[in-house]
Each structure stands twice: as structure tokens, then as C-alpha cells.
Design a protein around this motif. Structure first.
Motif, PDB file in Angstrom:
ATOM      1  N   ILE A 202       0.837  -1.203   0.000  1.00  0.00           N
ATOM      2  CA  ILE A 202       0.000   0.000   0.000  1.00  0.00           C
ATOM      3  C   ILE A 202       0.876   1.260   0.000  1.00  0.00           C
ATOM      4  O   ILE A 202       0.693   2.171  -0.823  1.00  0.00           O
ATOM      5  N   LEU A 205       2.690   1.638  -3.329  1.00  0.00           N
ATOM      6  CA  LEU A 205       1.830   2.167  -4.396  1.00  0.00           C
ATOM      7  C   LEU A 205       1.646   3.671  -4.236  1.00  0.00           C
ATOM      8  O   LEU A 205       1.730   4.438  -5.194  1.00  0.00           O
ATOM      9  N   MET A 206       1.409   4.094  -2.979  1.00  0.00           N
ATOM     10  CA  MET A 206       1.210   5.526  -2.751  1.00  0.00           C
ATOM     11  C   MET A 206       2.467   6.318  -3.089  1.00  0.00           C
ATOM     12  O   MET A 206       2.383   7.481  -3.481  1.00  0.00           O
ATOM     13  N   ILE A 208       4.589   5.778  -5.456  1.00  0.00           N
ATOM     14  CA  ILE A 208       4.987   5.784  -6.871  1.00  0.00           C
ATOM     15  C   ILE A 208       5.158   7.194  -7.444  1.00  0.00           C
ATOM     16  O   ILE A 208       6.215   7.531  -7.971  1.00  0.00           O
ATOM     17  N   PRO A 209       4.136   8.076  -7.320  1.00  0.00           N
ATOM     18  CA  PRO A 209       4.290   9.395  -7.954  1.00  0.00           C
ATOM     19  C   PRO A 209       5.431  10.198  -7.366  1.00  0.00           C
ATOM     20  O   PRO A 209       5.963  11.086  -8.038  1.00  0.00           O
ATOM     21  N   TYR A 210       5.806   9.903  -6.118  1.00  0.00           N
ATOM     22  CA  TYR A 210       6.860  10.691  -5.496  1.00  0.00           C
ATOM     23  C   TYR A 210       8.245  10.117  -5.807  1.00  0.00           C
ATOM     24  O   TYR A 210       9.246  10.819  -5.725  1.00  0.00           O
ATOM     25  N   ASP A 212       8.908   8.289  -8.770  1.00  0.00           N
ATOM     26  CA  ASP A 212       9.158   8.370 -10.211  1.00  0.00           C
ATOM     27  C   ASP A 212       9.238   9.847 -10.597  1.00  0.00           C
ATOM     28  O   ASP A 212       8.224  10.492 -10.808  1.00  0.00           O
ATOM     29  N   PHE A 233       6.552  -1.822 -12.584  1.00  0.00           N
ATOM     30  CA  PHE A 233       5.132  -1.883 -12.245  1.00  0.00           C
ATOM     31  C   PHE A 233       4.497  -3.140 -12.827  1.00  0.00           C
ATOM     32  O   PHE A 233       3.752  -3.851 -12.150  1.00  0.00           O
TER      33      PHE A 233
ATOM     34  N   TYR B 136      -0.413   9.732 -12.933  1.00  0.00           N
ATOM     35  CA  TYR B 136      -0.128   9.982 -11.519  1.00  0.00           C
ATOM     36  C   TYR B 136       0.925  11.070 -11.354  1.00  0.00           C
ATOM     37  O   TYR B 136       1.240  11.471 -10.250  1.00  0.00           O
ATOM     38  N   GLU B 141      -0.249  13.662  -8.130  1.00  0.00           N
ATOM     39  CA  GLU B 141       0.316  12.688  -7.179  1.00  0.00           C
ATOM     40  C   GLU B 141      -0.643  12.382  -6.042  1.00  0.00           C
ATOM     41  O   GLU B 141      -0.853  11.223  -5.688  1.00  0.00           O
ATOM     42  N   TRP B 144      -3.579  10.170  -6.850  1.00  0.00           N
ATOM     43  CA  TRP B 144      -3.173   8.769  -6.955  1.00  0.00           C
ATOM     44  C   TRP B 144      -3.165   8.151  -5.555  1.00  0.00           C
ATOM     45  O   TRP B 144      -3.676   7.046  -5.348  1.00  0.00           O
ATOM     46  N   VAL B 148      -5.212   4.972  -4.065  1.00  0.00           N
ATOM     47  CA  VAL B 148      -4.730   3.767  -3.388  1.00  0.00           C
ATOM     48  C   VAL B 148      -5.584   3.495  -2.144  1.00  0.00           C
ATOM     49  O   VAL B 148      -5.922   2.340  -1.856  1.00  0.00           O
TER      50      VAL B 148
END
Ligand code: HEM
Ligand code: FES
Lengths: 372, 262, 190
Positions: A202, A205-206, A208-210, A212, A233, B136, B141, B144, B148
Motif C-alpha cells: 500500500i 503504491l502511494m 509511486i508518484p513521489y 518516479d 510496475f 499519476y 500525485e 493517486w 490507493v
């Protein structure tokens, strides 16, 4: 016919199935230029063409139709709660294809210096929500309702015998969407498989945007510019998520033994599975001294290995193999990223250790409920 | 009467219709069509205009929309089920049978169960789509991350609902699931570290005071478990997921609508 | 950026009195700067305590004072009803206990798998308890030897009543890995 079924049963053995998937996976979803070169040489890029969609869907359907002739296969695939998972196989394949084919098309467009398919010329290319979107929504809504009505009329929801706390059904399975977790439970202690790893999934997944920080490929399908993140992914989603669920649903039978899709679920199938802890390997098998009484002394080797894995490996990788990535991500991002990745990799590592050496725990301190 | 109007047109220009749908008449002009969306609390969820790829099925797969729609189906069918189902060990199982056999159109339970399975799948595929289009990336961000949480809540809703028929499938899935809580580090009585939370001989984390106990309302699965899961499933979690959905939808608009290439 | 700094100084400057004014009433209302801050912190403290207390209350709410659960102690007949070398299944359904007799005596094994709590099956042919959930196997003694179960099955307190009947008390358990199986009441000598 029987020969073919037998072949499938053998190929479906987790050792073979999982190894095959691991080996081939990154040639299908190349994470780097080197893999990409081989990806193209091996003609895997043809997978995302229209022809492969038809061929593979056809093969999948043919396999299911052929399989339904077999009583063992039928009984497992037609179990009401398993029907969605057969559907899932088709859906996942279709949508993987759909996204990848659009991604490859956009990659080509970009290479030719043209705008991607999703490109639009604001504000001229805008359409009105009423009616252009609402009618799409209305149609989806009606189709979706009709679909559920038909499904519900056609297939009764499962209901087994009344609850009986003293008799576990054999096999006893979690709801299908948790079968990936249940598969992990075979290799890990519950505090890892049931609590720590799910929490990491969890949080990961959260994050990911931070993590990448590649600005490329936002808002349109693409692959070329995001190779590594998409490959990672896809590995998590297709292999560690969907494949484990499929294995848990279709290939795990009585006593949680493995059964091929065409194999009879014999609850007396005997499988010798005497598992050994690392400490027993070292002290009993190799040194022949017997387990020391002191817990710390007994588990010191496992603790060293684990600490080495989590504390030494990341900085080592940052200096060597992942140098470029470290430079690109910076300390904070890199640390979080690498901890998530090597935590995820403990699953395949422990799977193989179990299959090859019957290794149970690297650290085993049942006295304090701490096993790893 | 210079021009003869048909019934529909007369209706659409009458007082009742125009009082409900402002603007009046069948929306034909660009302005009227924009007003339809702006004047409706439901349609106002949408922006007025969208980039053209956003309405194409091959871009969004409509998976977010379907997830929401299935959630609505589940809410409605779930409320209907609540009219018959009683969450006690004595009645739960037989009420489930009655729902299929004694109630007219006895497929409400099927719709609810298959809907639940389907929602899990559509939410997964929605996440997959959002990943593949890179949606995302900044400024989305946070949405996203909200997504989740929605995924987690969807799974928890499914899981709590699984217990309610009180059959073999149900209790053993929950037995295994809730025993994982037993092994939570520090907070479960068989978790690593739980033994450290003790003063002398007095343990604070025991079978009667750990997270598992809070979840199942006892030391064993029983009446209290069924009731706790029922309340979570029918009220607690739907309430929470609705709040998160509202934020999710709000953020889609505030983050600049559906993502587009820059 | 320069704009922001300008703003900051602009807003702070007038309201920050010279150091000499510290502790003195500066607007005639009797609230000094120092007392203002202590009021603020008391306010915050009160707020945090109240919220914390409220959440503790909610949490505590989930742990009732009385549990309505089945009785944990039962009489299991006299010792000679059990054959040496056999696993007795008669109390499994009602109380979740296997009574096993070996050459030396009788012990009461819990039917709860130490992995995740499923009920294993006794496979007489293979002389083992096999758990259907994730495949753990236990020997007749309760020792785990295969699958994921991290530790042996637990044993319950077993004693003789005055009338010669066996009493099994599930409120007290003995764990092998803690060296408790040797305790006098973990085992009934016959
Ligand atoms: C209950 C579950 C959910 C519902 C009902 C829902 C609903 C929606 C809807 C209707 C949209 C509009 C675009 C579309 O349909 O694709 C959307 C967009 C989005 N969703 Fe969700 N969603 C859910 C779960 C998730 C999850 C699990 C994630 C990711 C982990 C996520 C992340 C996003 C993001 C980032 C967007 C913006 C996409 C873009 O701008 O292209 N959502 N969601
Ligand atoms: S519960 Fe017995 S093996 Fe998992």
C-alpha cells in the motif's frame, strides 16, 4: 490428448511456471536498452500488434474450451467464485495489450517527430460533455446493468454448508483477491506476509508518484521514455499480483498442495516437505554440533545475512550497478525505492530457497514470535 | 398558433419542465448544452468541456466511471438485502437462503456478490490505466494516493462482506484473515515485539486486548464478529469510501481535469 | 521570492515590540505577551488532551468488560477410555481439543493451527496432523515439521478430578518452544 494435458500439468508446476515467467518477463517488458535490443531481436514487439491480439485471445479461448472437456479442469474453473478470475485472465491480457499497443504507436509517432495520439490543440479540440460524454456514460451504464442482470440470472452466488468452526474445508481459501497474500503466507511468517508486506504494498503504491521523478509520458500512453518504471510496475502487477492469484485459485488444492489444472484433487497426495531453518542447516547439518542454547548465538548467521541484505546491499548497489539511478533519484528517493524493491524481492528469493533447499526461516525465534 | 408543436416540445417548454431544468427547451445550441451541465448538481461533477481524447473509450477504458457505477449498484442492492438479512449466527445463513428462495426476484444477492467481484477488477484495471498513461505524475500525485486508499477500502468492503453469509467459505476466510492481525508487530498478541510491552509479569498485549480482538470482538469468531463486520460493511466502510470518492472526484477537477499530454 | 520576504517583514515588524516591552502589558488589556503565550499553550494542551481522551474512549469502547463465550473447561471421561497410541477425535468438534495417549500418559492438544488458526485434520495413515489452509504438518506430539507453521501446537492443562475423570482446562496453555511441556499439569501420567 492425455499427453498434452500431462504436459500442461508439468509446465504448470510452480517451479517451472514461475522460473519461466521470471526469465522471459523482462524480455517482454524491457527495463533497459539492453533488454530492449533483445526484445526487438526476439520479435516480442510483435506481441502488441493486432494479429497477436487475435491469435492469443483465440488460443486462450481454445484452451478454456478444450479444458472444459476435462472433469478436473471443469470443476475448478466453473466454481462460481472462480468465474471472475477466468474473466480476469482475459481482461488483464486485453487491457495490457490495449495499453501497450497504444504506447508503441505513440513511441513511433514521437520518434517520427509527430505529436502523440492524445495530442490536442487547446482549446479548439475540446468537446462538450453534453452530449459527447454523457451518452458514452449512458451506454456504458445500460450495458453494465444488463451484463450484471444476465450474470446474476445465469450463475447463482455460492453458498456452502453452514459455518462449522471445528472443520476447516480442504483446501480453505481466502477470498480470491487475497490469494496472492495467501500464497505469500506459505513462504513467510504471518507478521510478514499478513501485515508488513501488505502495508509495504500500500505504501509503495502511494509512493509511486513521489519516487518516479521522470516528467516524461504524463497524460498519454508511452513506453520508450518510461521503460524502467513500467517494467517494474508490470512485474509487480502481472507477476506478483495477478499470477499469484491465478496460481492460488487454480493450482492450489487440498492440503495446499500444488495440482496441475488437469490433475485430480487428491486429498491424500503425499508431498514430503520437511522444512529446515537456517540455524539447523548450519549447526546440525554442516557443523554437526547441535543447536546452541543461546538464542542470539543460534540465530546470529541469519541476522547477519538479513542485516547485510537490508543495510549493506543498498549502498553497495548505489555505488556500483545502480549508480546512474542513484544520481538521478537522490538519496531520499533512492533509499525508499531500493528498500521497497529489495523487500519485494524477498518473496521470490524465499520461494526459491524453499523449493531448492526446503529452507523455512532465515531467522527463527519462535520464542518471541519473530521468524523471517 | 402559427407553428404546430408536438407533445414533447410543448412539455419541454411548459412551466413544470422549465422549473426543473433551467434554460428550457431541448438543448440544441452550444450555450444551452453548456448550461445543462452547469445547472445540474449531478452533471456538474463533470467539467463543461473536455479534450477530445478524454471521451474516447480507448483512453480511459471508462474504468473509473464503471467502478463508481458498480459502487452505486452495490449500494442499492446492498440496502435491499438489509431488509431481510439479520446479522446473528442463528439467522444469517437461513436468511441468505431465503433471499434466493422466498423473495421475489431472488437475484439481489447475486447482483451484490458479482458486483463486488467486478468492482475489485474494475478498480484494479483503473489503477493500471492511470499508471500506463502516466496520469499519476504532477500535479496528480495526491489523487493517486487517494486512489490507493480507495483500492484498499474496496478490498476491505469485499472482505467484510464475505463473512456475512456465515457459511464455511465465510468463516474460514475470515479466520485466516483475522489471525493475521494476531501477528501484527507489537499490537498483536503473537506478533514480534508484543512481549516487550509488558511490566514484569503483566502483559498488555494479550489475546483479549490486541488488534485482533478489536476486529472480531472476542477471542474466537462468533456473534460479536458477525455484528462488527456487519456494521463495518454496511455503514462504517461505505461512509468512509464515499468521503474519499468525493475527494477523488473533486481533485480530478482541481488537478486540471483528465490528464493530457503537455 | 523577494516579494514574499518583503511581505513577511512588513507584517511582522509592527506587531513585534522591542525586547524591553517583554512581559509588560502593551495594549492596556492586561494580557501580556508572556501570559498570552502561556494561555495559548494551556489552550492547546487542553485541546490535545481532550482529543486524545476522546479517541482513547472510542478505542476502549471496542473492548467490552464482559465476554459471552463458551465455557473453557470440560470433563473428558476417565483415562482408560483412551487407547495408547491413538488420537482421540471426540472433543474436536465441541471443544477444539485432541486427546492423545502415548505410552507414558495423556495430553490435550489444541486443534488450532499455530500458523493462522485453521483446524488441521488427523491423517491416521500418515500419522500426522495436516492443515488444509497452507499445508502445515504436525506430528502426533504436536511438533511442527512441515509447511509454514512457526511453532508446535499448544497443549492445554489436563488434570484428574476427585472422581477419577479427566478435566481439560483450556484457559491455561503450554508451549513447547517455551519449554512448558514438562510442566506437571501439561501432561497426565497414567
Ligand atoms: C473506488 C474506486 C475508484 C473510483 C470510483 C474512481 C473513479 C475515478 C474516475 C471516474 C476517474 C475519471 C477518469 C477515469 O474514469 O479513468 C478517475 C481518475 C483518476 N483516478 Fe480514480 N477511481 C477509483 C480508484 C482509483 C485508484 C485505485 C487509483 C490509483 C491508485 C486512482 C487514481 C486516479 C487518478 C490519478 C485519476 C486521474 C486520471 C487522469 O487524470 O487521467 N483511482 N477515478
Ligand atoms: S492455518 Fe494452518 S497452515 Fe496456515
Amino acid at each position: 490428448m492425455e499427453g498434452f494435458k500431462h504436459l500442461i500439468d508439468v509446465l504448470a508446476k510452480p517451479t517451472i511456471l514461475v522460473t519461466f515467467t521470471f526469465v522471459i518477463f523482462f524480455f517482454i517488458f524491457p527495463p533497459s536498452d539492453w533488454f530492449d535490443k533483445w526484445h526487438r531481436r526476439l520479435k516480442f514487439d510483435a506481441l502488441w500488434g493486432k494479429k497477436s491480439l487475435i491469435i492469443i485471445t483465440g488460443l486462450l479461448i481454445a484452451f478454456f474450451v478444450f479444458g472444459l472437456g476435462d472433469p478436473d479442469f471443469r470443476s475448478i474453473v466453473l466454481k462460481p467464485d472462480n468465474v471472475p478470475i477466468s474473466g480476469l485472465i482475459f481482461l488483464v491480457f486485453f487491457f495490457t495489450w490495449l495499453s501497450m499497443s497504444q504506447a508503441y504507436k505513440n513511441d513511433e509517432l514521437q520518434e517520427a517527430g509527430k505529436p502523440v495520439d492524445e495530442h490536442y490543440d487547446a482549446p479548439n479540440d475540446k468537446v462538450l460533455v453534453w452530449p459527447d460524454l454523457v451518452y458514452v456514460e449512458l451506454i456504458s451504464l445500460v450495458l453494465c446493468s444488463a451484463f450484471f442482470l444476465l450474470w446474476s440470472i445465469g450463475l447463482a452466488a455460492p453458498l456452502e454448508e453452514p459455518a462449522n468452526p471445528s472443520e476447516s474445508p480442504n483446501p480453505a481459501k481466502a477470498p480470491w483477491y487475497f490469494l496472492g497474500l495467501q500464497e505469500m503466507l506459505v513462504y513467510f511468517d504471518p507478521w510478514m506476509a499478513g501485515v508488513v508486506l501488505p502495508s509495504l504494498i500500500i505504501l509503495g503504491l502511494m509512493a509511486i508518484p513521489y519516487l518516479d521523478n521522470n516528467p516524461e509520458g504524463a497524460g498519454y500512453y508511452s513506453y520508450k521514455n518510461r521503460k524502467l518504471s513500467i517494467a517494474i510496475f508490470m512485474f509487480g502487477w502481472l507477476v506478483l499480483w495477478v499470477l499469484l492469484i491465478v496460481i492460488g485459485t487454480f493450482l492450489r488444492g487440498p492440503n495446499w498442495n500444488f495440482f496441475g489444472p488437469f490433475e485430480y484433487w487428491d486429498s491424500h497426495k503425499v508431498e514430503a516437505l520437511t522444512n529446515v531453518n537456517l540455524s539447523e542447516f548450519i549447526y546440525v547439518k554442516w557443523m554437526g554440533t547441535g543447536l546452541p542454547g543461546n538464542i542470539l548465538l543460534r540465530e546470529i548467521w541469519g541476522i547477519i545475512i538479513t542485516l547485510g541484505y537490508f543495510m549493506v546491499l543498498p549502498p553497495l548497489l548505489a555505488k556500483t550497478w545502480l549508480k546512474d539511478m542513484y544520481a538521478k533519484l537522490g538519496v531520499a528517493r533512492y533509499s525508499i525505492f531500493i528498500v521497497l524493491i529489495i523487500s519485494a524481492l524477498t518473496l521470490p528469493i524465499k520461494m526459491y530457497l524453499r523449493w531448492m533447499f526446503n529452507l523455512k526461516y532465515i531467522i527463527s525465534i519462535p520464542e518471541y514470535f519473530f521468524n523471517f | 398558433m402559427a407553428e404546430k408543436k408536438n407533445l414533447l416540445q410543448r412539455l419541454a417548454e411548459g412551466q413544470i419542465w422549465t422549473s426543473i431544468f433551467r434554460g428550457g427547451g431541448v438543448p440544441k445550441s452550444r450555450r444551452q448544452r453548456m448550461m445543462v451541465v452547469l445547472n445540474s448538481v449531478f452533471l456538474h461533477l463533470h467539467p463543461v468541456r473536455l479534450p477530445k481524447h478524454a471521451v474516447k473509450l480507448k483512453f480511459t477504458w471508462c474504468m473509473g466511471g464503471l467502478s463508481f457505477f458498480i459502487f452505486l449498484i452495490l449500494t442499492i442492492s446492498g440496502i435491499l438485502l438489509m431488509f431481510y438479512y439479520r446479522p446473528t449466527i442463528e439467522y444469517a445463513y437461513t436468511d441468505i437462503i431465503d433471499l434466493a428462495e422466498q423473495v421475489p426476484f431472488g437475484i439481489m444477492r447475486e447482483i451484490h456478490r458479482w458486483g463486488a467481484h467486478a468492482m475489485v477488477i474494475t478498480v484494479w484495471l483503473h489503477m493500471f490505466r492511470v499508471f500506463m498513461t502516466g496520469s499519476y505524475k504532477p500535479p496528480r500525485e495526491f489523487n493517486w494516493a487517494i486512489g490507493v486508499v480507495l483500492l484498499l477500502l474496496t478490498l476491505l468492503l469485499s472482505f467484510t462482506g464475505y463473512l456475512l453469509p456465515w457459511d464455511q467459505l465465510a468463516i474460514w476466510a475470515i479466520a485466516v484473515g483475522s489471525n493475521m492481525a494476531r501477528a501484527t508487530p507489537f499490537l498483536g498478541h503473537e506478533g514480534p515485539g508484543a512481549a516487550l510491552l509488558a511490566i514484569g509479569d503483566i502483559n498488555f498485549v494479550t489475546v483479549a486486548s490486541d488488534v485482533r480482538f478489536a476486529l472480531i470482538g472476542g477471542r474466537f469468531l462468533g456473534e460479536a464478529t458477525l455484528l462488527r463486520f456487519y456494521v463495518l460493511h454496511c455503514i462504517g466502510l461505505p461512509f468512509v469510501i464515499m468521503i474519499f470518492m468525493a475527494v477523488h472526484f473533486w481533485r480530478i477537477r482541481k488537478d486540471g481535469g483528465i490528464s493530457t499530454p503537455v | 521570492m523577494p516579494e514574499a520576504t518583503e511581505k513577511k517583514t512588513a507584517t511582522i515588524a509592527p506587531s513585534s515590540p522591542p525586547p524591553a516591552a517583554l512581559g509588560k502589558a502593551d495594549d492596556g488589556s492586561g494580557v501580556t505577551r508572556r501570559s498570552f503565550f502561556s494561555w495559548i499553550s494551556i489552550g492547546w494542551l487542553a485541546f490535545v488532551t481532550a482529543t486524545g481522551g476522546f479517541f482513547t474512549m472510542m478505542l476502549r469502547f471496542f473492548f467490552p468488560n464482559v465476554l459471552f463465550e463458551p465455557i473453557q473447561t470440560f470433563r473428558a471421561g476417565s483415562p482408560d477410555e483412551y487407547q495408547a497410541g491413538e488420537v482421540d477425535l471426540r472433543w474436536k468438534g465441541k471443544f477444539g481439543v485432541w486427546i492423545v495417549r502415548d505410552d507414558e500418559g495423556i495430553y490435550a492438544l489444541s486443534t488450532v493451527c499455530t500458523h493462522l488458526g485453521c483446524t488441521p485434520n488427523w491423517l491416521a495413515a500418515e500419522q500426522k496432523f495436516k492443515c488444509p489452509c497452507h499445508g502445515s504438518g504436525f506430528r502426533k506430539t504436536g511438533i511442527n515439521f512441515e509447511g509454514p507453521a512457526p511453532r508446535p501446537l499448544e497443549r492445554y492443562r489436563i488434570v484428574l478430578a476427585d472422581d477419577g475423570q479427566i478435566i481439560v482446562d483450556k484457559t491455561k496453555k503450554y508451549q513447547q518452544e517455551k519449554g512448558q511441556w514438562g510442566d506437571p499439569e501439561a501432561f497426565l501420567k497414567v
